[in-house]
Design a protein around this motif. Structure first.
Motif, mmCIF file in Angstrom:
data_model
loop_
_atom_site.group_PDB
_atom_site.id
_atom_site.type_symbol
_atom_site.label_atom_id
_atom_site.label_comp_id
_atom_site.label_asym_id
_atom_site.label_seq_id
_atom_site.Cartn_x
_atom_site.Cartn_y
_atom_site.Cartn_z
ATOM 1 N N VAL A 1 32.854 -94.943 -60.790
ATOM 2 C CA VAL A 1 33.103 -94.016 -59.688
ATOM 3 C C VAL A 1 32.100 -92.872 -59.799
ATOM 4 N N LEU A 2 31.390 -92.594 -58.713
ATOM 5 C CA LEU A 2 30.410 -91.508 -58.683
ATOM 6 C C LEU A 2 30.958 -90.370 -57.834
ATOM 7 N N GLU A 3 31.022 -89.190 -58.413
ATOM 8 C CA GLU A 3 31.598 -88.031 -57.732
ATOM 9 C C GLU A 3 30.693 -86.821 -57.930
ATOM 10 N N GLU B 1 31.740 -90.903 -63.272
ATOM 11 C CA GLU B 1 30.547 -90.111 -63.537
ATOM 12 C C GLU B 1 30.450 -88.984 -62.510
ATOM 13 N N PHE B 2 30.287 -87.755 -62.993
ATOM 14 C CA PHE B 2 30.146 -86.616 -62.093
ATOM 15 C C PHE B 2 28.661 -86.431 -61.779
ATOM 16 N N ASP B 3 28.239 -87.184 -60.786
ATOM 17 C CA ASP B 3 26.831 -87.235 -60.407
ATOM 18 C C ASP B 3 26.766 -87.602 -58.926
ATOM 19 N N GLY B 4 26.190 -86.739 -58.123
ATOM 20 C CA GLY B 4 26.117 -86.987 -56.691
ATOM 21 C C GLY B 4 25.157 -88.110 -56.346
ATOM 22 N N VAL B 5 25.411 -88.764 -55.226
ATOM 23 C CA VAL B 5 24.563 -89.869 -54.768
ATOM 24 C C VAL B 5 23.436 -89.326 -53.909
ATOM 25 N N VAL C 1 32.695 -97.009 -50.151
ATOM 26 C CA VAL C 1 32.356 -95.636 -49.784
ATOM 27 C C VAL C 1 33.666 -94.889 -49.533
ATOM 28 N N ALA C 2 33.931 -93.895 -50.355
ATOM 29 C CA ALA C 2 35.176 -93.123 -50.248
ATOM 30 C C ALA C 2 34.850 -91.649 -50.450
ATOM 31 N N ASN C 3 33.807 -91.206 -49.748
ATOM 32 C CA ASN C 3 33.288 -89.856 -49.953
ATOM 33 C C ASN C 3 33.999 -88.779 -49.149
ATOM 34 N N GLY C 4 35.063 -89.133 -48.434
ATOM 35 C CA GLY C 4 35.874 -88.139 -47.739
ATOM 36 C C GLY C 4 35.143 -87.464 -46.597
ATOM 37 N N ALA C 5 35.464 -86.207 -46.373
ATOM 38 C CA ALA C 5 34.859 -85.421 -45.302
ATOM 39 C C ALA C 5 34.672 -84.001 -45.804
ATOM 40 N N LYS C 6 33.829 -83.231 -45.132
ATOM 41 C CA LYS C 6 33.561 -81.858 -45.540
ATOM 42 C C LYS C 6 34.132 -80.886 -44.514
ATOM 43 N N ARG C 7 34.334 -79.657 -44.941
ATOM 44 C CA ARG C 7 34.874 -78.631 -44.054
ATOM 45 C C ARG C 7 33.926 -78.356 -42.883
ATOM 46 N N ARG C 8 34.484 -78.263 -41.688
ATOM 47 C CA ARG C 8 33.694 -77.920 -40.508
ATOM 48 C C ARG C 8 33.471 -76.408 -40.469
#
Length: 309
Positions: free
Chosen positions: A31-33, A77-81, A108-115
């Motif tokens: 898992v990459l986060e 792993e705490f590493d951005g894609v 792909v389970a990268n969620g969403a970001k704040r608008r």
């Protein structure tokens, strides 16, 4: 280059649930986060609608899911894609630290970001009074005046949370009633130090005189057109979320809003690539539906991997 059976992008409830299911099925999973486990859930002070818990903090639930995934053998792993190649049989995912991962299946389970609001002063004062996470930054505003923008569950939860810390909390919403659930809005009405402004939108965030910090926000009544300045030291933006899927554009099909096109089976337009949680097209984005997506994506990915063996 590091080889796995499956790569999961994102460690929110969808990604962590997928990791648990894949590992239990015997598939080597990483898992990459980029940030913290739990995604939006980790920033929620209290969760009251997740089955099995009458009340639990987002941090507790995030930690529990993380520990369960690790206990099952998932590598996190705490590493951005930074780049992906998803159209090949062996998919490649590169990270911001320069590492390369390969697998036959990707979820792909990268969620969403704040608008964001997109108004003057927002960018200039970000981190200096403008915040997108009340539970992260609320502690800096003890005894001060703050304002929350939004009318959904997150906005009302943020206002309630801040009311325990701040002398006065304002909440503005462009409509004449909140979209948040009845339990939350009832609680909001009972808090004496919360002032509600219906039919109101933000116009400009202004700097305090002589200080590089938020000092006031100008708001406008959408019915009368009248404008008012509200003195505050903090502005918390909670106007929903938007996908962050430009990384996948040109490979995965996105809808006009930028969400990955995937049905209830979580399958995308590319074989071996699945989309789970808030990142995909769906009608309800909640922790429980993200977890359900994660389980389905893991099942579908496992079936795909078994067929390729």
């Amino acid at each position: 280059m590091e080889q796995y059976d499956a790569i999961i992008i994102g460690a929110g409830p969808a990604g962590l649930t997928a990791a648990i299911y894949l590992q239990r099925a015997g598939w080597r999973t990483v898992v990459l986060e980029a940030y913290v486990c739990g995604g939006q859930m980790a920033n929620t002070p209290e969760i009251e609608n997740y089955p099995g818990y009458s009340r639990i903090s987002g941090v507790e639930l995030s930690t529990s899911l993380y520990n369960q995934a690790v206990e099952q053998g998932a590598r996190i792993e705490f590493d951005g894609v930074s780049a992906v190649r998803l159209y090949e049989a062996e998919k490649t995912v590169e990270t911001q630290s320069g590492r390369t991962f390969r697998a036959r299946a990707v979820i792909v389970a990268n969620g969403a970001k704040r608008r964001k609001l997109g108004i003057p002063g927002e960018e200039e004062l970000a981190g200096r009074g403008v915040s997108y996470c009340a539970t992260c930054d609320g502690g800096f505003y003890k005894g001060k005046h703050t304002l929350v923008v939004g009318g959904g569950n997150t906005a009302v939860e943020d206002a309630l949370y801040l009311s325990n810390l701040c002398e006065r909390v304002h909440i503005i919403h462009r409509r004449d009633e909140f979209r948040a659930g009845r339990v939350l809005t009832d609680a909001l009405q009972k808090r004496e130090n919360i002032t509600i402004h219906y039919d109101t939108i933000p116009v400009e965030i202004r700097q305090a005189e002589g200080k590089p910090m938020v000092g006031e926000i100008e708001v406008e009544n959408v019915k009368t057109g009248g404008r008012t300045g509200i003195p505050v030291q903090g502005v918390f933006v909670a106007v929903g979320f938007e996908p962050d899927n430009q990384l996948f554009a040109g490979q995965l099909t996105l809808d006009p809003s930028g969400y990955i096109v995937a049905g209830e089976d979580t399958r995308t337009n590319l074989d071996g690539v699945f989309a789970a949680g808030d990142t995909r097209t769906k009608t309800l984005r909640q922790i429980v539906t993200a977890a359900g997506d994660g389980a389905i994506a893991a099942f579908e990915a496992g079936g795909y991997l078994a067929a390729q063996a």
